[in-house]
Structures are given as structure tokens and as C-alpha cells.
Design an enzyme around this catalytic site. Structure first.
Site, PDB file in Angstrom:
ATOM      1  N   CYS A 275     -21.218   6.615 -15.831  1.00 35.48           N
ATOM      2  CA  CYS A 275     -22.311   6.246 -16.725  1.00 35.48           C
ATOM      3  C   CYS A 275     -23.590   6.910 -16.231  1.00 35.48           C
ATOM      4  CB  CYS A 275     -22.465   4.730 -16.773  1.00 35.48           C
ATOM      5  SG  CYS A 275     -23.888   4.219 -17.765  1.00 35.48           S
ATOM      6  N   HIS A 302     -19.901   7.565 -20.148  1.00 33.86           N
ATOM      7  CA  HIS A 302     -21.023   6.978 -20.895  1.00 33.86           C
ATOM      8  C   HIS A 302     -22.189   7.936 -20.727  1.00 33.86           C
ATOM      9  CE1 HIS A 302     -19.916   2.399 -20.590  1.00 33.86           C
ATOM     10  NE2 HIS A 302     -19.017   3.099 -21.243  1.00 33.86           N
ATOM     11  N   ASP A 355     -24.008   6.353 -24.892  1.00 31.65           N
ATOM     12  CA  ASP A 355     -24.265   4.975 -24.493  1.00 31.65           C
ATOM     13  C   ASP A 355     -25.657   4.588 -24.980  1.00 31.65           C
ATOM     14  OD1 ASP A 355     -23.749   2.571 -23.316  1.00 31.65           O
ATOM     15  OD2 ASP A 355     -24.384   3.190 -21.320  1.00 31.65           O
TER      16      ASP A 355
HETATM   17  C1  DNO Z   1     -24.183  -1.709 -21.352  1.00 35.39           C
HETATM   18  C2  DNO Z   1     -22.850  -1.372 -20.860  1.00 35.39           C
HETATM   19  C3  DNO Z   1     -22.363  -2.364 -19.825  1.00 35.39           C
HETATM   20  C4  DNO Z   1     -20.899  -2.188 -19.609  1.00 35.39           C
HETATM   21  C5  DNO Z   1     -20.277  -3.095 -18.605  1.00 35.39           C
HETATM   22  C6  DNO Z   1     -18.966  -2.529 -18.176  1.00 35.39           C
HETATM   23  O1  DNO Z   1     -24.470  -1.501 -22.455  1.00 35.39           O
HETATM   24  O2  DNO Z   1     -22.739  -0.077 -20.465  1.00 35.39           O
HETATM   25  O3  DNO Z   1     -22.590  -3.638 -20.264  1.00 35.39           O
HETATM   26  O4  DNO Z   1     -20.227  -2.454 -20.777  1.00 35.39           O
HETATM   27  O5  DNO Z   1     -21.090  -3.265 -17.516  1.00 35.39           O
HETATM   28  O6  DNO Z   1     -18.197  -3.480 -17.564  1.00 35.39           O
END
Ligand code: DNO
Length: 399
Positions: A275, A302, A355
């Protein structure tokens, strides 16, 4: 020719104002979702999984990734009952595998999932972004939560900035800040009260970063062999923001943390959700380098950008326009795909989602989950998709 990444969008289920029909129109093929209504720790029954999957498939889409099967707090604190919770976790994975869903995202953040101080930060052009304003977090910690010992975590200058920030807030603004920071799991409307949150904090009094890592290793050593057997790729989501907050340890923040995670239980099933938004909130994280070095473990991407301020604050910027150089990131992603292709790996089409997104124009008419409006994400999707195709096209022409 390098295969395309698998384009996906997150969907929070039937209560999400951004419907599957809307998602279909964006051009993605995959959906990222979870059975958000099932309380953390309970087994997801196979019929419920299949029903949700059929709903997705009825719209011509695929349920590509589960985000997330959340990890119960008893596992994170090594509390009584953790083995039963791990048993349930494996049962859920078994049911997901039976439905053919093979990529599972999770995180190991204590108590809170991702944390922001502002959910409606207006930029000069009128769009709304999510923001982490450090003085606001410090003000909450010191003066609203009144966490014992918190002052040891901040310099006198930070404490003064926090006091000044708080003094400028109305009673109502203070309450909004509390609700924003104490929001519970994504896809739920749950918000902790200060009293509840304090009870959670108390459970972590003997759990420091080293202990939390031990508990993560314990979890992985039981779950990963089962995942491997089931053909499931587990992928941990980094901590957001990637540093300890409110006295709670955070252990998935840096390249070193990710290397340790892999070493805890080496297996292709023990992977990463890379991410760029979470990891990018720490300017010391070299994201393109991390993809170059850890790329083979990435099962899910992400892509998101943040804009840093000097004091450790940040807001969520446009996908291609922030502190992270998304062109360099995407180049490394494409190079990782190339390596996988050359190695004959089956997972070249890594699932990716833009994301979060800013709220733009008619996004304000919908009560979407913070960060998950349609137009903002669609803009990110289009930009990232163009970037990917552009880089791949260049590669073809120079060959
Ligand atoms: C936010 C997301 C997080 C993610 C969780 C994964 O938008 O990227 O909430 O879903 O942390 O477990």
C-alpha cells in the site's frame, strides 16, 4: 507483451452507495470485498460466501480479493482463546478456498485500523481529502483521551502546538475529532467511546512492539501452512499511518518490518499488500526500492498518494500528484511483472486497486465510506491505468 494488472475496486457490500452496477461501468474486472456484517473472529459460512460471490458475478465481475479477514484482538495480545480464534480463521480460509477465492488481505494493527484526524479536508479547488494532522492527534492523545504517560511521547514544542490547536476548536469540533480518530473497522459504522478505547489500551499494557511481533509470528506459523495447503495467498496490509500512535505499537511500517515478516514464516503464501499510501506516509520509506527488493512477495497492490507536511502530517493527494513518485512506483511494478513472467509464475496479473479517492463534484451527494467515493477513485483508476499502459507501451517500443 506483459500482462495487464488485474484492475479492481473495493465494494463494501449491499449497503455501499457505490453499487456493483456502478463498479462494472468503471471498467474494472475485479471486486475487493469482505463479509463486513460478520463480527471479527466468527467463521464465514460457505453459503454466505457463495451468495455474495454470486451477487458479484451476476454483474459480470469477479470477487478477486478478500479485504479483509480481520484478525481478532485476542490473537494480537496472545489472550485466552487465541487458538480458537486462529482455528476459526483457518476455517474461514477453508471456506473461501472452496469458493475459489485465493487472495486474502489482513492487517495486524492493534485496536484501530487506519487512522485519520480529518475526513473532510478541503483543498483549494474544493475537493475533499482525508487528512492526518499531527497536532490534532497529539491534542487528542494528551488532552481528550488523557492517556497516562502520553506526554513522554512528545516534545515540549509538539505539546504546545497541540494545546494551541485544541484551544482553537469548538466543543463540537472536538467531538468530531474524537469520533474520527476512534472510528472502528472499515465497512462498519462502529465508533469506540473514550472509555471503551481506554479498556482496549489497558489490554495492551504488556504488549510492546517485540511482543506484538511474537504474536504475529505465532499467528503466521499456524495460518500460513494452512493457507499454502489451500492455495491461498495471504497478504498483510501495512500499518496506516506507519508509526506507533496512542501508545499502541505498530510493527508493519518499514522495509525492515516487511523483511522480518517474510522471515517469520517463509512461504509463497506469506505475502504483502503493498500500500503506497500507508507506507508512503513515512518519507523515509523508499517505495520504488521496496518494490524492487520485496516485489516477489507482493500479492495485492493499493496505489495511493499522500502529500507530507514537515511536522509529520499528511493529506491524501491525487493519485499521481503527491509526495510519492507514482511513475517510479509503477515502473517497479511493471519490472516485477516482467520478472514473474520470465520465471513462468502464474501470478503476473497482480490485483491492484486505486486506493481511496478525493471527493469530487457529485461525490458529495453520496454518503460513502471515507475515501471510497466513486468519482475520486475513478479518476485515480484512469490515471493509474494510463500510467501502466504508457510504461508498458514504452517498454515494447524500446525492445
Ligand atoms: C483503508 C484500507 C484499510 C485496509 C485494511 C486491511 O481504506 O486500506 O482499511 O482495508 O487495513 O486490512
Amino acid at each position: 507483451m506483459i500482462q495487464a494488472l488485474e484492475q479492481t475496486l473495493r465494494w463494501f457490500g449491499p449497503s455501499d452507495p457505490v453499487t456493483l452496477a456502478a463498479i462494472r461501468q468503471t471498467g474494472v474486472t475485479g471486486v475487493v470485498t469482505a463479509l463486513h456484517h460478520i463480527p471479527c473472529g466468527e467463521v464465514w459460512p460457505l453459503p454466505a460466501i457463495r451468495a455474495r460471490q454470486q451477487e458479484i458475478e451476476a454483474h459480470g465481475l469477479t470477487w478477486s480479493v478478500v479485504e479483509s479477514v480481520n484478525v481478532h484482538e485476542s490473537i494480537k495480545i496472545a489472550g485466552p482463546g487465541r487458538d480458537a480464534m486462529i482455528g476459526n480463521y483457518i476455517e474461514t480460509l477453508t471456506n473461501l478456498a472452496a469458493a475459489g477465492i485465493k487472495t486474502v488481505c489482513y492487517n495486524f494493527m492493534p485496536v484501530l485500523d487506519w487512522t485519520r484526524t480529518h475526513l473532510d479536508y478541503r483543498l483549494p479547488n474544493g475537493v475533499s481529502a482525508l487528512r492526518f494532522h499531527r497536532p490534532a492527534l497529539v491534542a487528542f492523545d494528551l488532552y481528550l483521551l488523557q492517556r497516562p504517560g502520553a506526554s513522554a511521547d512528545f516534545t515540549p514544542a509538539e505539546q504546545a502546538a497541540a494545546r494551541q490547536y485544541l484551544d482553537g476548536l469548538s466543543e463540537e469540533e472536538q467531538q468530531t475529532l474524537v469520533r474520527t480518530i476512534l472510528a472502528g473497522l472499515p465497512g462498519t459504522d462502529e465508533v469506540f467511546t473514550i472509555a471503551e478505547f481506554k479498556e482496549h489500551l489497558a489490554r495492551y499494557k504488556d504488549v510492546d512492539a517485540a511482543k506484538l511481533k511474537e504474536n504475529l509470528a505465532y499467528f503466521l506459523r499456524r495460518v500460513i501452512p494452512a493457507a499454502e495447503r489451500l492455495g491461498i495467498n495471504m497478504c498483510i496490509h501495512p500499518d496506516d499511518p506507519p508509526f506507533a500512535i496512542l501508545g499502541l505499537p505498530r510493527i508493519v511500517c518499514t522495509e525492515q518490518d516487511l523483511q522480518e515478516l517474510i522471515a517469520m514464516c517463509p512461504s509463497p503464501a506469506n505475502g504483502i499488500t503493498f500500500c503506497t499510501g500507508s507506507l508512503g506516509a513515512n518519507p523515509a520509506n523508499d517505495l520504488p526500492g521496496m518494490i524492487a527488493r520485496l516485489g516477489s512477495h507482493i500479492h495485492f497492490l493499493h496505489l495511493r498518494n499522500v502529500q507530507h507536511d514537515a511536522d509529520g502530517s499528511f493529506y491524501e493527494a491525487e493519485h499521481l500528484n503527491g509526495s510519492t513518485d507514482m511513475v517510479k512506483v509503477m515502473k517497479q511494478v511493471v519490472l516485477e511483472q516482467l520478472r514473474r513472467q520470465q520465471q513462468g509464475r502464474a501470478d503476473v496479473a497482480i490485483p491492484v486497486r486505486p486506493d481511496h479517492g478525493q471527493k469530487i463534484w457529485t461525490d458529495f451527494d453520496f454518503n460513502t465510506y471515507p475515501g471510497y467515493s466513486l468519482i475520486g477513485r475513478l479518476k485515480g483508476l484512469a490515471e493509474l491505468n494510463g500510467l501502466e499502459k504508457g510504461i508498458k507501451g514504452m517498454l515494447e517500443t524500446v525492445k
